[in-house]
Scaffold this motif. Structure first.
Motif, PDB file in Angstrom:
ATOM      1  N   ARG A 129      -7.635 -51.116  -1.521  1.00  0.00           N
ATOM      2  CA  ARG A 129      -7.415 -49.908  -2.650  1.00  0.00           C
ATOM      3  C   ARG A 129      -6.406 -50.686  -3.846  1.00  0.00           C
ATOM      4  O   ARG A 129      -7.430 -49.619  -4.432  1.00  0.00           O
ATOM      5  CB  ARG A 129      -7.163 -48.538  -1.656  1.00  0.00           C
ATOM      6  N   ARG A 130      -5.965 -50.552  -3.445  1.00  0.00           N
ATOM      7  CA  ARG A 130      -5.406 -50.768  -4.725  1.00  0.00           C
ATOM      8  C   ARG A 130      -5.369 -51.956  -5.103  1.00  0.00           C
ATOM      9  O   ARG A 130      -5.111 -51.718  -6.968  1.00  0.00           O
ATOM     10  CB  ARG A 130      -3.438 -51.756  -4.492  1.00  0.00           C
ATOM     11  N   LYS A 166      -7.809 -49.939  -7.614  1.00  0.00           N
ATOM     12  CA  LYS A 166      -7.136 -48.711  -8.565  1.00  0.00           C
ATOM     13  C   LYS A 166      -6.916 -49.319  -9.435  1.00  0.00           C
ATOM     14  O   LYS A 166      -6.972 -49.142 -11.015  1.00  0.00           O
ATOM     15  CB  LYS A 166      -5.728 -47.900  -8.197  1.00  0.00           C
ATOM     16  N   GLY A 188      -6.328 -41.151 -13.480  1.00  0.00           N
ATOM     17  CA  GLY A 188      -6.265 -41.473 -12.848  1.00  0.00           C
ATOM     18  C   GLY A 188      -6.517 -40.834 -11.474  1.00  0.00           C
ATOM     19  O   GLY A 188      -7.351 -41.084 -10.243  1.00  0.00           O
ATOM     20  N   GLU A 189      -6.944 -39.345 -11.725  1.00  0.00           N
ATOM     21  CA  GLU A 189      -7.606 -38.322 -10.315  1.00  0.00           C
ATOM     22  C   GLU A 189      -9.035 -38.914 -10.755  1.00  0.00           C
ATOM     23  O   GLU A 189      -9.929 -39.352  -9.410  1.00  0.00           O
ATOM     24  CB  GLU A 189      -8.112 -36.865 -11.559  1.00  0.00           C
ATOM     25  N   GLY A 238      -9.259 -42.031  -8.311  1.00  0.00           N
ATOM     26  CA  GLY A 238      -8.720 -41.774  -6.663  1.00  0.00           C
ATOM     27  C   GLY A 238     -10.009 -40.767  -6.009  1.00  0.00           C
ATOM     28  O   GLY A 238     -10.503 -41.232  -4.882  1.00  0.00           O
ATOM     29  N   GLU A 239     -10.642 -40.260  -6.949  1.00  0.00           N
ATOM     30  CA  GLU A 239     -11.293 -39.289  -5.858  1.00  0.00           C
ATOM     31  C   GLU A 239     -12.964 -40.385  -6.281  1.00  0.00           C
ATOM     32  O   GLU A 239     -13.140 -40.300  -4.595  1.00  0.00           O
ATOM     33  CB  GLU A 239     -12.229 -38.671  -7.226  1.00  0.00           C
ATOM     34  N   ASP A 295     -11.309 -42.371  -3.160  1.00  0.00           N
ATOM     35  CA  ASP A 295     -11.469 -41.816  -1.795  1.00  0.00           C
ATOM     36  C   ASP A 295     -13.290 -40.844  -1.537  1.00  0.00           C
ATOM     37  O   ASP A 295     -13.543 -41.106   0.181  1.00  0.00           O
ATOM     38  CB  ASP A 295     -11.294 -40.876  -1.665  1.00  0.00           C
TER      39      ASP A 295
END
Length: 163
Positions: free
Chosen positions: A29-30, A33, A43-44, A47-48, A51
């Motif tokens: 995940r890191r 990202k 970022g948002e 992140g979505e 997820d």
């Protein structure tokens, strides 16, 4: 107005970009990202997307960790190196321990195999060569106790020789 061949196509969504990266190989995940941020995704949105990929089981840090451990063990790396690499990918210490335990690797046999692959079946002719071999295994991420048992070298002396 029709698009000309010189016009740039629209930038794919963060989800599409991450899915494309996962289609090539597993990512933590890191790591995803970071790659999305480098690709200019906010970022948002990133992140979505991450997820959503996690909910759909396309991205799974546990599966990534298991794949990485299998791969690195096959390449001849030891548990300390694996632990550091998994930590750099953002995995928790408890999960790292669980993945390494589940791998069920005989680290002494793995270290001995690496020595044979690198130096052949002959034993070290002198203390300096024994120390060199011990340092080789330490750099590959094997613990000092394993190195000591496989090379019969005093690892503390080997560390002094390299300094």
């Amino acid at each position: 107005m029709p698009r000309r061949s010189s016009d740039k196509p629209d930038k794919p969504s963060a989800y599409s970009k991450a899915l494309g990266l996962l289609a090539r190989r597993e990512h933590s995940r890191r790591e995803l990202k970071l790659k999305l941020r480098q690709g200019g995704y906010e970022g948002e949105e990133a992140g979505e997307a991450l997820d959503r990929l996690g909910e759909q089981h396309y991205q799974d840090d546990d599966r990534f960790a298991e794949m990485l451990v299998r791969s690195r063990v096959a390449q001849g790396y030891g548990p300390m190196r694996l632990r550091a690499e998994l930590k750099s990918h953002g995995l928790a210490d408890a999960r790292i321990r669980a993945v390494l335990d589940a791998a069920e690797v005989d680290w002494n046999a793995q270290a001995a195999a690496q020595l044979r692959r690198r130096y052949g079946a002959k034993s070290a002719p002198d203390a300096a060569e024994m120390a060199r071999r011990a340092q080789f295994l330490l750099r590959r991420g094997f613990p000092a106790a394993t190195v000591r048992s496989v090379t019969h070298a005093d690892v503390d002396d080997a560390a002094d020789d390299e300094a």
